[in-house]
Design a protein around this motif. Structure first.
Motif, PDB file in Angstrom:
ATOM      1  N   LYS A   4       5.213  -8.127 -12.743  1.00  0.00           N
ATOM      2  CA  LYS A   4       5.309  -9.525 -12.295  1.00  0.00           C
ATOM      3  C   LYS A   4       4.547 -10.440 -13.258  1.00  0.00           C
TER       4      LYS A   4
ATOM      5  N   TYR B 234       1.951  -9.517 -16.455  1.00  0.00           N
ATOM      6  CA  TYR B 234       0.577 -10.035 -16.518  1.00  0.00           C
ATOM      7  C   TYR B 234       0.354 -10.808 -17.821  1.00  0.00           C
TER       8      TYR B 234
ATOM      9  N   THR C  91      -3.214  -0.165  -8.518  1.00  0.00           N
ATOM     10  CA  THR C  91      -4.190   0.503  -9.397  1.00  0.00           C
ATOM     11  C   THR C  91      -5.405   0.992  -8.604  1.00  0.00           C
TER      12      THR C  91
HETATM   13  C1  LIG Z   1       0.242  -7.197  -7.809  1.00  0.00           C
HETATM   14  C2  LIG Z   1       0.602  -6.089  -6.879  1.00  0.00           C
HETATM   15  C3  LIG Z   1       0.487  -4.749  -7.282  1.00  0.00           C
HETATM   16  C4  LIG Z   1      -0.229  -4.339  -8.549  1.00  0.00           C
HETATM   17  O1  LIG Z   1      -1.609  -4.492  -8.309  1.00  0.00           O
HETATM   18  P1  LIG Z   1      -2.715  -4.131  -9.414  1.00  0.00           P
HETATM   19  O2  LIG Z   1      -3.997  -4.373  -8.713  1.00  0.00           O
HETATM   20  O3  LIG Z   1      -2.492  -5.078 -10.528  1.00  0.00           O
HETATM   21  O4  LIG Z   1      -2.504  -2.727  -9.812  1.00  0.00           O
HETATM   22  C5  LIG Z   1       0.992  -3.772  -6.443  1.00  0.00           C
HETATM   23  N1  LIG Z   1       1.546  -4.096  -5.247  1.00  0.00           N
HETATM   24  C6  LIG Z   1       1.649  -5.372  -4.820  1.00  0.00           C
HETATM   25  C7  LIG Z   1       2.236  -5.647  -3.493  1.00  0.00           C
HETATM   26  C8  LIG Z   1       1.161  -6.406  -5.605  1.00  0.00           C
HETATM   27  O5  LIG Z   1       1.233  -7.663  -5.171  1.00  0.00           O
END
Ligand SMILES: *Cc1c(COP(=O)(O)O)cnc(C)c1O
Length: 339
Positions: free
Chosen positions: A31, A35, A183
């Motif tokens: 998304k 990043y 993560t």
């Molecule tokens: C942004 C997001 C992720 C990824 O999260 P990170 O902390 O960057 O690994 C995964 N799942 C959802 C629903 C998110 O909004």
């Protein structure tokens, strides 16, 4: 020069996170243009490395990468089925009964997933709503049933176990693949991995994945240098005054390029010349940053603000934010190069 994005490092970080969740499929969250690092480069590289599941926030982001990925790549849309969304070739994660019924009415045979709220209260179907539509939703064959952790970057936080228990309770007996961990959740251990994990920031070299390979270097071109006598000042507000004969370099980047003014607030920000730190002095302007290079034997053509010594989380700490925000703020004016 410019912003250099190390694609092999992103691939290595994806493989390392996938190995930590060996029982699960590893997706990739791309998304916000991966990043800020270029979803059109990152997503195909991770596909080539074996990723088949991609997550974006908005349908438009999914449409942008759909033509770049083979048909067996699945692109999940976290905002689900919003009114008027064009979801051709995408898989919305339906976040409410309203989205579920809209989606089933408008694309009755289209693939979909379900996002449940296990406590974060941001997106997702609430437990009571889920109880009401669960039978119908599961009969329609979701591709994924997922939820998201609010505090996974704090392993000791009580919310992690609470959300895990809530997700288990809501998905007991569900045959569809399940997903809870981003993560931070991957690092919480196997209880959190379920069938699919969704790393984002860890791919791009940010905390909480401390073992991540750094991904970005950012070198700023020096426009000019000048010599100052003691007592001369630099920049807006005359915020810095030379205490000794000084050499000052002015580089071409500023807050319009995502380098927040607050980075310089404590006087601890440095730019780097071949491993030597040079203090940023005065205020960060819209397009310019001034640096004390007096102690350098020679001023190189560029000075680095992101490198192996000073990563995105170091910058984040200086301006009171997180690595995610540093990355997604990186400006459009940098010359970008992908390794
Ligand atoms: C942004 C997001 C992720 C990824 O999260 P990170 O902390 O960057 O690994 C995964 N799942 C959802 C629903 C998110 O909004």
């Amino acid at each position: 020069m410019g912003l250099v994005i190390d694609i092999p490092a992103i691939v290595a970080n994806w493989k390392a996170l996938a190995a930590k969740a060996a029982g699960a499929r590893a997706a990739a969250v791309v998304k916000a243009d991966a990043y800020g690092l270029g979803a059109d480069r990152v997503a195909p590289a991770l596909y080539a490395a074996g990723a088949r599941d991609f997550f974006v926030a908005l349908a438009a982001e999914g449409r942008a990468i759909r033509p770049l990925l083979p048909e067996d790549a699945r692109i999940f849309v976290l905002s689900g089925h919003m009114e008027g969304a064009d979801l051709a070739g995408l898989i919305p994660l339906l976040n409410s009964p309203e989205q579920f019924f809209r989606d089933r009415t408008l694309r009755p045979r289209g693939p979909f997933g379900i996002q449940l709220d296990s406590g974060m209260n941001r997106l997702g179907i609430e437990p009571g709503e889920w109880a009401a539509i669960r039978t119908e939703a599961l009969a329609a064959g979701p591709a994924l049933v997922m939820s998201h952790l609010a505090c996974a970057d704090e392993p000791g936080h009580a919310a992690n176990a609470q959300q895990l228990a809530a997700f288990r309770a809501m998905t007991q007996g569900v045959a569809a693949p399940r997903s809870l961990a981003a993560t931070g959740g991957i690092l919480l251990g196997a209880d959190y991995h379920f069938d699919l994990v969704r790393p984002g920031i860890g791919l791009y070299g940010g905390q909480p994945f401390a073992e991540a390979r750094p991904v970005v270097t950012l070198a700023l071109p020096v426009i000019q240098t000048r010599e100052l006598r003691p007592g001369e000042s630099v920049g807006y507000g005359y915020a810095w005054t030379a205490a000794r004969p000084s050499r000052v370099a002015t580089v071409a980047a500023g807050y319009a390029d995502g380098l927040a003014r607050a980075l310089a607030r404590d006087g601890k920000l440095a730019l780097w010349a071949e491993g030597r730190a040079c203090p940023v002095i005065g205020r960060i302007s819209m397009d310019l940053i001034t640096v004390d290079v007096t102690d350098l034997p020679d001023v190189p053509p560029t000075l680095e603000i992101l490198n192996a010594q000073q990563g995105v989380d170091d910058l984040a700490a200086l301006s009171g934010t997180i690595g995610y925000e540093i990355l997604t703020s990186l400006g459009r004016r940098y010359e970008r190069r992908w390794l």
